[in-house]
Design a protein around this motif. Structure first.
Motif: not given
Length: 251
Positions: A16, A37, A39-41, A44, A59
């Motif tokens: 990201t 990938t 961790r934070r939408q 992303l 995610q």
């Protein structure tokens, strides 16, 4: 002129920002469909917009094995294979030896060691013949840095993985290489200096003074090296640690 990853399916974990984002963008430009990938939408979603229509965002926290399982189930259903795996997700923070806590240790080793191990292990059923696996190491894995020992140890472990995995996978014709950036202008690096912009620039200036080329790297320069390792141009390169550091680790 043929694109170097035309028709390939690639996965970039931790894609990201910084090196991961630059590499995912470069892989897509070279013809790959790229799974990214993070961790934070929100980050992303923004990354997928930057990369373009050849990207799919999922995610995932790479240290959570059930999330890795779900990721690979999706890739299996949609494409059935992975040609390039860039296990890039990770990170760390600084603490001197006297202040290291179990939480600090677990956070860094879960992200940089456990996450990399199971990202690659769980991808094995999907890795195509002649697939390229690239692990993100660091110059910190082979040099000393004050207050950075846990991170350094985690990256030394990543380097050790590659040496053994090329033997585990020799019958699969899967290549495993480590790319070790030096100081690179990424959010993860400048954040080590805190939120103050002048302190961040001071850190970059100091790091640049330690590099023979006199400057820090840019994420796109690391992405170019990752593209080389991902492509058929590197078809007989296996198990190496490729330093992309302006000469920092060579002095």
């Amino acid at each position: 002129m043929a694109r170097r990853l035309e028709g390939k399916i690639a996965l970039v974990t931790g894609g990201t920002t910084g090196i991961g984002l630059a590499t995912a963008r470069r892989f897509a430009q070279e013809g790959a469909h790229v799974y990214v990938t993070g961790r934070r939408q929100a980050e992303l979603d923004a990354a997928v917009v930057q990369i373009g229509s050849s990207a799919t965002g999922v995610q995932v926290d790479s240290s959570q094995l059930d999330q890795l399982d779900a990721l690979y189930q999706r890739i299996s259903a949609e494409y059935g294979r992975i040609d390039v795996l860039f296990a890039n997700a990770g990170g760390g923070s600084m603490l001197p030896l006297s202040e290291i806590t179990e939480t600090h240790y677990n956070d860094i080793f879960d992200r940089n060691v456990k996450g990399v191990l199971f990202t690659v292990q769980k991808a094995l059923p999907l890795l195509a013949k002649h697939a390229s696996v690239i692990l993100t190491g660091s110059t910190a894995g082979s040099s000393g840095t004050p207050a950075f020992s846990v991170y350094s140890a985690s990256k030394a472990a990543v380097r050790a993985f590659a040496r053994s995995w090329i033997l585990d996978l020799k019958d699969r014709s899967v290549r495993v290489n480590t790319i070790s950036p030096g100081a690179t202008r990424t959010p993860g690096l400048v954040d080590l200096a805190g939120p103050d912009a002048s302190q961040q620039q001071g850190l970059l200036d100091y790091l640049a003074s330690q590099i023979p080329m006199g400057r820090v790297g840019e994420p796109e320069e690391i992405a170019s090296a990752a593209l080389f390792l991902a492509s058929d141009d590197a078809s007989f390169i296996n198990g190496i640690e490729l330093f992309v550091d302006g000469g920092q680790a060579q002095i």
